[in-house]
Each structure stands twice: as structure tokens, then as C-alpha cells.
Scaffold this motif. Structure first.
Motif, PDB file in Angstrom:
ATOM      1  N   VAL A 158       0.846  -1.202   0.000  1.00 34.97           N
ATOM      2  CA  VAL A 158       0.000   0.000   0.000  1.00 34.97           C
ATOM      3  C   VAL A 158       0.877   1.245   0.000  1.00 34.97           C
ATOM      4  N   SER A 167      -3.640   5.140   6.194  1.00 33.67           N
ATOM      5  CA  SER A 167      -3.843   6.555   5.828  1.00 33.67           C
ATOM      6  C   SER A 167      -4.420   7.426   6.938  1.00 33.67           C
ATOM      7  N   ARG A 172       5.395  -2.215   6.179  1.00 31.53           N
ATOM      8  CA  ARG A 172       4.846  -0.900   6.476  1.00 31.53           C
ATOM      9  C   ARG A 172       4.092  -0.371   5.254  1.00 31.53           C
ATOM     10  N   ASP A 173       4.777   0.396   4.414  1.00 36.74           N
ATOM     11  CA  ASP A 173       4.133   0.935   3.220  1.00 36.74           C
ATOM     12  C   ASP A 173       5.176   1.453   2.237  1.00 36.74           C
ATOM     13  N   LYS A 184       0.064   3.098   4.976  1.00 38.84           N
ATOM     14  CA  LYS A 184      -0.674   2.140   5.791  1.00 38.84           C
ATOM     15  C   LYS A 184      -1.842   2.810   6.505  1.00 38.84           C
ATOM     16  N   GLN A 190       8.538  -1.808   2.605  1.00 39.85           N
ATOM     17  CA  GLN A 190       7.416  -1.859   1.666  1.00 39.85           C
ATOM     18  C   GLN A 190       6.380  -2.884   2.096  1.00 39.85           C
ATOM     19  N   SER A 222       4.821   6.498   9.733  1.00 40.17           N
ATOM     20  CA  SER A 222       5.566   6.238   8.506  1.00 40.17           C
ATOM     21  C   SER A 222       6.652   7.293   8.285  1.00 40.17           C
TER      22      SER A 222
END
Length: 244
Positions: free
Chosen positions: A95, A100, A222-223, A98, A219, A108
């Protein structure tokens, strides 16, 4: 089914290694962008699940990369949208941010700053044996770092994992398959920094463990924004401190 997934992942890994050797031998690194771009377009047309948000985010990420390298920036737009289309058909995905929420965005940001600074310092220290510190805070170096952090994480790390996810479909990866996924996300990207004459297995292993695996873990655990941000900070530190 699981044996077939593992076999396909092995074939994908071998195929990417062969692609690197072919591109390095013929000095055709553009083949990475062309091939991944074509695959992305095919999946976009096949799945027909692209949203306006996917396009906007892809254009923003590619747009901030274009000033330094237009081709990589443009390629990352198509490849980002293609990867997002592929993830929507699978049980494994990466994503952008994460969840949002404000808290998750803050976490993040903190992660990318801490990881980026730590890895950036390690990178500079490792370079001191062969390169002297030569500070140069040019705006072009910042743009170059942004391009590397954004496009390389999309093209050479997120997209290869999207291929892995498509292979697995809704299946969860076994430990062995998970290891293959990390190899696919890390090793080909490290290899593009070498040609056939400068290839050194020790350097490949060190770079994979120190500057490839952490971004791949970010990635997946987490994101994407954490990986892109930390990668960008590492390159800002390197370019501004040891670039000629």
C-alpha cells in the motif's frame, strides 16, 4: 498448488537475473522500463480496475521524478498504476500509506526519517575507504535523490513483488516462497548498479543486506512511502556528502 507457486517464483527470479545480464551486456538498461511498462499496460487493460486515485498518485510520483530523469519518471507512472491494478486481484499487496490515518502517516514519516538517516550514515562511512567527503548541496542532487528513491522503489521493488503477488493470487506465501519474494525484490535492483566487468558477489551481498532488504521490508511490513522516503534520504546524504 504451493509447489507450482514456488517453481514460478524461482523462474521469475532466474528470469530477472537473465534480464540484468542481457541488459548489462548490451548496455540496454532501458529494457527494464520497456518490459515492465508493457506488462503494466497489459494488466491495466486486462483487469480494468484502475481508479482515478491510482492515476493521480502515479502522476504525482512520476512527476516529481521527471526533472532528474524524464524516462524513469514517465515509466514509473505506468508501472505504478499497473502494479496497483495487479495488487487488486491478489491477497498480497503493498500500500502507498498504511491505513492513511494521521497517526499512521506520522509513524511512517518517523520511520522513513530514522531509517534513512541511519542507512545514509552507514553508506557514507562505508564509502570513506575509497571516496573522500566532498560536501555539495546542489538542488540538482536533491532532485537526483528524489528520482532514485521514488522510481527505483516503484520499478525495481514494488513491481517485481506485484508479479510475485499475481503468481500467488489469493494464497499466502510459505517461508520459502517469502524468501524468494525478498530475493526478487532486492537482488535484481542491486545488480543494476553493476555491469559484467564490475560485478562482485561480495559487494552484491553487502548491498543487498544493507541497502536492499531494509527497503523491501519497509514496503511489505509498512508501506511504499516509508521505503521511498528512506531511500531518498539515504541518497540525499550520499550525493550531497560524497558526490564529486
Amino acid at each position: 498448488m504451493r509447489n507450482k507457486i514456488g517453481l514460478k517464483l524461482i523462474l521469475l527470479f532466474v528470469g530477472l537475473i537473465y534480464l540484468w545480464s542481457f541488459a548489462a551486456k548490451n548496455q540496454l538498461n532501458i529494457i527494464w522500463f520497456a518490459l515492465f511498462g508493457i506488462i503494466s499496460v497489459l494488466y491495466i487493460l486486462k483487469n480494468k480496475n484502475t481508479t482515478r486515485i491510482d492515476v493521480i498518485i502515479g502522476c504525482v510520483l512520476g512527476g516529481i521524478s521527471m526533472p532528474s530523469n524524464f524516462i524513469m519518471g514517465l515509466s514509473s507512472i505506468v508501472i505504478y498504476i499497473g502494479a496497483m491494478s495487479m495488487f487488486k486481484t491478489t491477497g498480497n499487496k503493498i500500500v502507498l500509506v498504511k491505513n492513511s490515518t494521521k497517526k499512521d502517516i506520522l509513524i511512517s514519516c518517523l520511520i522513513l526519517i530514522i531509517v534513512g538517516i541511519v542507512l545514509g550514515i552507514i553508506n557514507v562511512l562505508l564509502s570513506l575507504s575509497s571516496t573522500a567527503i566532498n560536501p555539495s548541496f546542489q538542488f540538482s542532487l536533491i532532485l537526483r535523490a528524489i528520482n532514485a528513491g521514488v522510481t527505483e522503489e516503484i520499478i525495481f521493488r514494488m513491481f517485481p513483488f506485484a508479479l510475485c503477488a499475481v503468481i500467488a493470487k489469493e494464497q499466502n506465501f510459505t517461508k520459502f516462497q517469502n524468501t524468494l519474494c525478498y530475493l526478487i525484490m532486492v537482488v535484481p535492483h542491486v545488480l543494476i548498479h553493476f555491469d559484467l566487468n564490475t560485478f562482485n558477489i561480495t559487494n552484491v551481498i553487502v548491498l543487498s543486506l544493507l541497502f536492499g532488504l531494509p527497503f523491501a521490508i519497509l514496503q511489505r511490513k509498512r508501506d511504499l512511502i516509508s521505503a521511498m522516503g528512506s531511500h531518498t534520504i539515504v541518497d540525499i546524504i550520499r550525493f550531497c556528502l560524497i558526490s564529486a
